[in-house]
Design a protein around this motif. Sequence first.
Motif, PDB file in Angstrom:
ATOM      1  N   ASN A  62      62.493  22.765  38.253  1.00 28.75           N
ATOM      2  CA  ASN A  62      61.650  22.798  37.062  1.00 28.75           C
ATOM      3  C   ASN A  62      60.685  21.619  37.019  1.00 28.75           C
ATOM      4  O   ASN A  62      59.531  21.757  36.595  1.00 28.75           O
ATOM      5  N   ILE A  63      61.144  20.444  37.448  1.00 28.43           N
ATOM      6  CA  ILE A  63      60.274  19.268  37.465  1.00 28.43           C
ATOM      7  C   ILE A  63      59.094  19.498  38.404  1.00 28.43           C
ATOM      8  O   ILE A  63      57.938  19.207  38.071  1.00 28.43           O
ATOM      9  N   HIS A 106      56.727  22.209  37.043  1.00 29.41           N
ATOM     10  CA  HIS A 106      55.890  21.663  35.977  1.00 29.41           C
ATOM     11  C   HIS A 106      54.754  20.832  36.566  1.00 29.41           C
ATOM     12  O   HIS A 106      53.595  20.936  36.137  1.00 29.41           O
ATOM     13  N   THR A 118      51.854  22.825  37.833  1.00 29.55           N
ATOM     14  CA  THR A 118      50.961  23.422  36.834  1.00 29.55           C
ATOM     15  C   THR A 118      50.103  22.386  36.125  1.00 29.55           C
ATOM     16  O   THR A 118      49.053  22.728  35.580  1.00 29.55           O
ATOM     17  N   THR A 119      50.519  21.125  36.114  1.00 22.54           N
ATOM     18  CA  THR A 119      49.780  20.108  35.356  1.00 22.54           C
ATOM     19  C   THR A 119      48.896  19.229  36.226  1.00 22.54           C
ATOM     20  O   THR A 119      48.011  18.554  35.704  1.00 22.54           O
ATOM     21  N   ASP A 153      52.713  13.231  35.735  1.00 22.05           N
ATOM     22  CA  ASP A 153      53.111  14.639  35.831  1.00 22.05           C
ATOM     23  C   ASP A 153      54.621  14.815  35.900  1.00 22.05           C
ATOM     24  O   ASP A 153      55.110  15.944  35.935  1.00 22.05           O
ATOM     25  N   THR A 156      57.942  15.132  34.361  1.00 20.29           N
ATOM     26  CA  THR A 156      58.482  15.442  33.036  1.00 20.29           C
ATOM     27  C   THR A 156      59.885  15.995  33.179  1.00 20.29           C
ATOM     28  O   THR A 156      60.130  16.877  34.006  1.00 20.29           O
ATOM     29  N   SER A 215      58.197  25.780  25.641  1.00 23.67           N
ATOM     30  CA  SER A 215      57.225  25.389  26.664  1.00 23.67           C
ATOM     31  C   SER A 215      56.523  26.568  27.315  1.00 23.67           C
ATOM     32  O   SER A 215      55.581  26.370  28.079  1.00 23.67           O
ATOM     33  N   HIS A 216      56.971  27.796  27.046  1.00 24.81           N
ATOM     34  CA  HIS A 216      56.391  28.962  27.706  1.00 24.81           C
ATOM     35  C   HIS A 216      55.919  29.977  26.672  1.00 24.81           C
ATOM     36  O   HIS A 216      56.413  30.024  25.546  1.00 24.81           O
ATOM     37  N   ALA A 276      61.647  30.354  34.333  1.00 26.21           N
ATOM     38  CA  ALA A 276      61.757  28.904  34.509  1.00 26.21           C
ATOM     39  C   ALA A 276      63.213  28.453  34.509  1.00 26.21           C
ATOM     40  O   ALA A 276      63.575  27.491  35.190  1.00 26.21           O
TER      41      ALA A 276
END
Length: 449
Positions: A363-364, A367, A370-371, A380, A382, A416-417, A426
């Motif tokens: 997941n980290i 994320h 995407t950022t 980035d 998180t 978050s989604h 996710a």
Amino acid sequence: MKFYAPHPASKGGTRARPAFIDGPEFALFLNGLPDATAFLELDGRIRLVNVAFERLLATGRAGLLGTDLTRHGRNGEDLLLGAATALARLQRFEGRGAIAGQPNTRAMLQVLRSGEGTPYGALLVLTPPERGTAPLGGTFRFLTEQNPPDAGPVLSPAHASAEARALRALTQASPLLVTGETGTGKTAFIRRIAGADPDRPLVHVACTSLTEANFTAEMQGQDHAPGGRRAGLIEAASGGTLCLDHVEDLTLPLQARLLALLDADSFRPFADGGTVRLVTATVVDLSALVAKGAFRADLFHRIAAVRVTLPALRDEPDMIPALTQRIMARINLHRHPPLSLSPAFTQLLLGHDYPGNIRELENILAHAATTSGAQATAEDFTTPPRPAAMARPAGTDLRSQVQAFEEGLIADALASHRSKRSAAKALGIDVATLIRKTGRARHSTPNKE
């Protein structure tokens, strides 16, 4: 190219080799390089290699590490021998030649020195002609060609040992119990050991979906179901494996019914004459539940003839670089430009404790993909909040704590989604499981007046 020791000289003299060379950061750095790269000891022995080096020489890591570079000269004619000779003289080397059938391969050997000029090793970089002569980058870059998503699993010694024991249990048709914290990869582990043979079905069922009303129909089937006869889970798993996931969620009455069903005289008729191998999985310590009277002791001993525990990621930090490489290969398969990780991001990645284990690592990185643009920076990085761990009420039992932590992860994913489908993806679960778990959370939340 020079790598300098990050620490000053001490009274006892300088350390010739920087500390990071023996840490996971350097292995991660090598695996991020697109060219075939090896770190050599001063005596010519190979200490570290990346995946591209293994592929170019068509030799696995076990056949490379600890061996003398000259031993592999037969693969590269005079090229590797020339590099070994230059290393013995502590000289830089560049040349071109054939290696393992690759003509016009470029070889570059650079002696590495400490800040005081003391040599401590060398980097050997082999560049096939189709890759050109691009210089080494200063970032951690993961390319799909280095570790394709369909490659074999990343296994630590503990995982390999657990897999070997589990395979022996299945071969002997012994009931197997797989334990491990959430996110340690229990489902993937079971699929790997039990689902590889297409002739042996693997039937996976979440025990949270079994109720007193549907237990018999689900497990044993229905002869007069709407639309005709409906096979049960046991029959569907005939000749293969039946996996009961989250077995701790079975109520005591359902545990009694499962125990009766697992009796040989009851189990075989519904298996249509074929042997059904039983695997159960849990995120909790069932023996602790037995001690509290929340889980039947006789059922526990029936399903746990062989027990394997998958280790938490925080207990195996050396696995983070290899797992990161595998996940990044999957991310970069369809990402343009491919994502690279800055040294600052990598340090955070290696220093995190991962309460969510492999799933949290995934997941980290997802994320960050995407950022960030071409490179993920520290901004980035998180991690999900841990409300359940930070506000753990005194006297709460283990099962409630696990459920509270799970509900926190689900709430964060939903926030978050944009949709439940993307949130479920996710979290690594299907939409039906997410809906069921959110419904359970609503029913278990006390009314506020």
